[in-house]
Design an enzyme around this catalytic site. Structure first.
Site, PDB file in Angstrom:
ATOM      1  N   TYR A  70       0.828  -1.209   0.000  1.00  0.00           N
ATOM      2  CA  TYR A  70       0.000   0.000   0.000  1.00  0.00           C
ATOM      3  C   TYR A  70       0.863   1.261   0.000  1.00  0.00           C
ATOM      4  O   TYR A  70       0.603   2.217  -0.714  1.00  0.00           O
ATOM      5  CB  TYR A  70      -0.943   0.004   1.219  1.00  0.00           C
ATOM      6  CG  TYR A  70      -1.976   1.098   1.098  1.00  0.00           C
ATOM      7  CD1 TYR A  70      -3.217   0.835   0.521  1.00  0.00           C
ATOM      8  CD2 TYR A  70      -1.707   2.398   1.529  1.00  0.00           C
ATOM      9  CE1 TYR A  70      -4.157   1.837   0.367  1.00  0.00           C
ATOM     10  CE2 TYR A  70      -2.641   3.404   1.370  1.00  0.00           C
ATOM     11  CZ  TYR A  70      -3.867   3.123   0.794  1.00  0.00           C
ATOM     12  OH  TYR A  70      -4.792   4.112   0.636  1.00  0.00           O
ATOM     13  N   PHE A 122      -7.264  20.447 -24.955  1.00  0.00           N
ATOM     14  CA  PHE A 122      -7.904  19.180 -25.287  1.00  0.00           C
ATOM     15  C   PHE A 122      -9.254  19.157 -24.553  1.00  0.00           C
ATOM     16  O   PHE A 122      -9.404  19.807 -23.523  1.00  0.00           O
ATOM     17  CB  PHE A 122      -7.026  17.994 -24.857  1.00  0.00           C
ATOM     18  CG  PHE A 122      -7.705  16.680 -25.079  1.00  0.00           C
ATOM     19  CD1 PHE A 122      -7.935  16.223 -26.360  1.00  0.00           C
ATOM     20  CD2 PHE A 122      -8.167  15.916 -24.012  1.00  0.00           C
ATOM     21  CE1 PHE A 122      -8.610  15.017 -26.580  1.00  0.00           C
ATOM     22  CE2 PHE A 122      -8.828  14.717 -24.220  1.00  0.00           C
ATOM     23  CZ  PHE A 122      -9.049  14.270 -25.510  1.00  0.00           C
ATOM     24  N   ASP A 123     -10.223  18.405 -25.066  1.00  0.00           N
ATOM     25  CA  ASP A 123     -11.596  18.403 -24.508  1.00  0.00           C
ATOM     26  C   ASP A 123     -11.656  18.253 -22.993  1.00  0.00           C
ATOM     27  O   ASP A 123     -12.382  18.967 -22.321  1.00  0.00           O
ATOM     28  CB  ASP A 123     -12.442  17.229 -25.018  1.00  0.00           C
ATOM     29  CG  ASP A 123     -12.326  16.975 -26.485  1.00  0.00           C
ATOM     30  OD1 ASP A 123     -11.484  17.614 -27.136  1.00  0.00           O
ATOM     31  OD2 ASP A 123     -13.076  16.128 -26.975  1.00  0.00           O
ATOM     32  N   ASP A 213       0.730  20.345 -20.930  1.00  0.00           N
ATOM     33  CA  ASP A 213      -0.084  19.139 -21.075  1.00  0.00           C
ATOM     34  C   ASP A 213       0.791  18.261 -21.972  1.00  0.00           C
ATOM     35  O   ASP A 213       0.847  18.438 -23.182  1.00  0.00           O
ATOM     36  CB  ASP A 213      -1.421  19.501 -21.731  1.00  0.00           C
ATOM     37  CG  ASP A 213      -2.268  18.272 -22.032  1.00  0.00           C
ATOM     38  OD1 ASP A 213      -1.725  17.152 -22.019  1.00  0.00           O
ATOM     39  OD2 ASP A 213      -3.469  18.429 -22.309  1.00  0.00           O
ATOM     40  N   ALA A 215       1.123  15.001 -22.850  1.00  0.00           N
ATOM     41  CA  ALA A 215       0.742  13.637 -23.261  1.00  0.00           C
ATOM     42  C   ALA A 215       1.633  13.099 -24.386  1.00  0.00           C
ATOM     43  O   ALA A 215       1.994  11.929 -24.387  1.00  0.00           O
ATOM     44  CB  ALA A 215      -0.718  13.623 -23.708  1.00  0.00           C
ATOM     45  N   LYS A 256      -0.402   7.805 -23.748  1.00  0.00           N
ATOM     46  CA  LYS A 256       0.101   8.081 -25.092  1.00  0.00           C
ATOM     47  C   LYS A 256       1.600   7.765 -25.105  1.00  0.00           C
ATOM     48  O   LYS A 256       1.998   6.627 -25.213  1.00  0.00           O
ATOM     49  CB  LYS A 256      -0.154   9.546 -25.473  1.00  0.00           C
ATOM     50  CG  LYS A 256      -1.607   9.856 -25.814  1.00  0.00           C
ATOM     51  CD  LYS A 256      -2.461  10.073 -24.617  1.00  0.00           C
ATOM     52  CE  LYS A 256      -3.837  10.580 -24.961  1.00  0.00           C
ATOM     53  NZ  LYS A 256      -4.707  10.652 -23.787  1.00  0.00           N
ATOM     54  N   HIS A 448     -21.930  12.503 -28.159  1.00  0.00           N
ATOM     55  CA  HIS A 448     -21.375  11.588 -29.161  1.00  0.00           C
ATOM     56  C   HIS A 448     -21.076  10.182 -28.639  1.00  0.00           C
ATOM     57  O   HIS A 448     -20.971   9.250 -29.403  1.00  0.00           O
ATOM     58  CB  HIS A 448     -20.153  12.185 -29.855  1.00  0.00           C
ATOM     59  CG  HIS A 448     -19.033  12.555 -28.947  1.00  0.00           C
ATOM     60  ND1 HIS A 448     -19.133  13.545 -28.006  1.00  0.00           N
ATOM     61  CD2 HIS A 448     -17.781  12.061 -28.834  1.00  0.00           C
ATOM     62  CE1 HIS A 448     -17.993  13.646 -27.363  1.00  0.00           C
ATOM     63  NE2 HIS A 448     -17.156  12.764 -27.839  1.00  0.00           N
TER      64      HIS A 448
HETATM   65  N1  F0G Z   1      -4.485  15.964 -22.891  1.00  0.00           N
HETATM   66  C1  F0G Z   1      -4.397  15.596 -24.181  1.00  0.00           C
HETATM   67  C2  F0G Z   1      -3.624  16.423 -25.138  1.00  0.00           C
HETATM   68  C3  F0G Z   1      -5.062  14.434 -24.610  1.00  0.00           C
HETATM   69  O1  F0G Z   1      -4.982  14.081 -25.895  1.00  0.00           O
HETATM   70  C4  F0G Z   1      -5.788  13.665 -23.673  1.00  0.00           C
HETATM   71  C5  F0G Z   1      -6.509  12.455 -24.081  1.00  0.00           C
HETATM   72  C6  F0G Z   1      -5.831  14.100 -22.338  1.00  0.00           C
HETATM   73  C7  F0G Z   1      -5.154  15.256 -21.990  1.00  0.00           C
HETATM   74  C8  F0G Z   1      -6.590  13.360 -21.281  1.00  0.00           C
HETATM   75  O2  F0G Z   1      -5.961  12.209 -20.916  1.00  0.00           O
HETATM   76  O3  F0G Z   1      -7.562  10.398 -21.535  1.00  0.00           O
HETATM   77  O4  F0G Z   1      -5.619   9.983 -20.015  1.00  0.00           O
HETATM   78  O5  F0G Z   1      -7.535  11.308 -19.221  1.00  0.00           O
HETATM   79  N2  F0G Z   1      -6.735  12.139 -25.274  1.00  0.00           N
HETATM   80  C9  F0G Z   1      -7.373  10.930 -25.798  1.00  0.00           C
HETATM   81  C10 F0G Z   1      -7.582  11.050 -27.294  1.00  0.00           C
HETATM   82  C11 F0G Z   1      -8.600  10.516 -25.065  1.00  0.00           C
HETATM   83  O6  F0G Z   1      -8.256  10.173 -27.865  1.00  0.00           O
HETATM   84  O7  F0G Z   1      -7.056  11.981 -27.903  1.00  0.00           O
HETATM   85  P1  F0G Z   1      -6.712  10.906 -20.394  1.00  0.00           P
END
Ligand code: F0G
Length: 457
Positions: A70, A122-123, A213, A215, A256, A448
């Site tokens: 843990y 990103f969304d 960010d 990724a 990623k 979607h």
């Molecule tokens: N930032 C970027 C630039 C991303 O592309 C994503 C996720 C996230 C943050 C969020 O990360 O999914 O680990 O919580 N992108 C995926 C995509 C979902 O399909 O582009 P997460």
């Protein structure tokens, strides 16, 4: 020269080809929504590059030395060493993916009414800023909106726009500035080192922290090596370290470039912020030495973060995406240029000019490609982003109508890419026959993911 895969295959996962007749039925049952199709009914899955990577044999071996204690598991200390060595950060918390890292960072920094400038959110990042009462602001260079403009660093932030924005709303309204490396929403486009430095210098002048960010940090660094003056002879590892040296912190979806199926990181230099992040982590994810992950996941991540810097891998990775993109481009298929790091984006407004945005041309393309060849792609146009105004009921359509062919890392070979290219080219030749869709069921939020459609006519 042919750029062949820098690996050989030790374990295989069979994938199933269905018939067109079967796929028609599958589509009808799934309400023409590819999120509702079973993954087993897909031949080539290009929905996302997130969490879909193949792990190496070293990573699989790493799972066996998972320490599931843990508190204080050994794998956390391996990851700590990796984060320090590769990125130069002493403080971080592991999270189960990218968005909890964003959630914690924004809970600690954003007050209602604050603004967060980013090249392009990103969304999930956008949603988390809004969730905390903040306003996400996209300050990417104008060229980013010009689909065919061949700018080498189309993910750059417009530094003048940033300064003007700070002067307009006041420094106190901006708790942090972010840069998304690479810019996923804008086509997987990189940010140059020069731009990172310029943004950092504006942040320093106003005393604002800069967060990445990160990724797709390794793909961004590879583009810097390939395209930016002065970096040709530097290793990607050195470039990554330099990039990170300008950041006060970063969020990272490790699904990623971490080359793992699950995992995230929130890192920072500020010790006080770190202490508070740990408290929230305990509340939401788990004890600070495992976050939202198992010990074995942490080990696979430490290994993945090192492996992704292998330049033979990156050359092939970016090369494979380009290989697919070039094949489509040669046939006149409209795609976002330059070809990005993790995906080829098709411009559906030009692919299907006869389908108005009110009839979801992005999804019409995606479902037609599935019907044609069993390939799943991501519809990133009106299907994901059209918004109904709550008061007037009028629908606002997104500027870009794109479909993303997202390539998982180390998963598909170039003959899979040939198959995809052929299918898209066939579809392009018959594109007049593709019909629009109408919505028959739509949930209140995140439409979607669960909406249902039917073809018109
Ligand atoms: N930032 C970027 C630039 C991303 O592309 C994503 C996720 C996230 C943050 C969020 O990360 O999914 O680990 O919580 N992108 C995926 C995509 C979902 O399909 O582009 P997460």
């Amino acid at each position: 020269m042919i750029l062949a895969e820098p690996y050989r295959i030790k374990v295989v996962e069979p994938i199933k080809m269905t018939t067109k007749k079967q796929r028609k039925k599958i589509l009808e049952e799934a309400g023409y929504n590819l999120f509702l199709v079973k993954a087993e009914d897909i031949y080539i899955d290009l929905l996302t590059d997130s969490g879909t990577s193949a792990m190496s044999h070293y990573q699989w071996a790493g799972l066996m030395i998972g320490d599931e204690s843990y508190a204080g598991c050994r794998n956390f200390f391996h990851l700590k060493e990796t984060v320090k060595e590769l990125f130069g950060f002493d403080h971080f918390v592991p999270t189960h993916q990218g968005r909890p890292a964003e959630n914690i960072l924004f809970m600690l920094t954003i007050r209602p009414g604050d603004y967060v400038p980013n090249n392009m959110h990103f969304d999930s990042t956008r949603a988390h800023v809004i969730d905390k009462g903040g306003v996400p602001v996209d300050l990417v260079i104008e060229d980013a909106y010009d689909i065919e403009k061949e700018h080498p660093f189309k993910g750059n932030m417009d530094v003048n726009k940033l300064e003007d924005f700070i002067k307009k709303v006041g420094r106190d309204k901006i708790p942090l500035v972010m840069l998304t490396l690479t810019n996923n929403t804008g086509g997987g486009q990189p940010v140059s080192m020069k731009n990172i430095k310029e943004v950092k210098s504006v942040c320093e002048r106003y005393g604002m922290p800069l967060f990445f960010d990160a990724a797709r940090f390794a793909e961004n660094a590879y583009f810097i090596k390939e395209r930016e003056e002065g970096y040709k002879d530097k290793s990607v590892r050195e470039i990554v370290y330099e990039m990170m040296s300008y950041a006060d912190g970063f969020t990272m979806s490790c699904k990623k470039d971490g080359l793992v199926n699950i995992g995230g990181i929130l890192a920072m230099r500020d010790e006080k912020l770190f202490e508070r992040a740990k408290q929230l982590l305990i509340l939401m994810e788990g004890f600070p030495t495992y976050g939202g992950l198992a010990g074995r996941d942490l080990e696979a991540l430490s290994i993945g973060l090192r492996e992704v810097l292998d330049e033979a891998y990156l050359r092939w990775r970016v090369g494979q995406v380009r290989y697919l993109g070039e094949k489509l481009r040669k046939e006149g298929i409209p795609i976002v240029l330059p070809i990005g790091g993790h995906a080829v984006y098709i411009d559906i407004k030009r692919f299907l000019p006869h389908i108005p945005q009110s009839q979801f041309p992005d999804n019409a393309f995606a479902t037609s490609l599935y019907l044609e060849a069993g390939i799943r792609t991501a519809a990133l146009g009106s299907t994901a982003f059209a918004e109904k105004d709550k008061e007037t009921g009028k629908v606002k359509y997104p500027k870009l109508e794109l479909v993303r062919l997202t390539i998982p890392r180390r998963v598909y070979t170039n003959s899979h890419m040939d198959y995809v290219a052929e299918a898209v080219i066939r579809l392009y030749k018959e594109r007049d026959k593709i019909k629009g869709l109408r919505i028959v069921y739509e949930p209140e939020i995140m439409r979607h993911f669960s909406a249902r459609f039917e073809p018109i006519g």
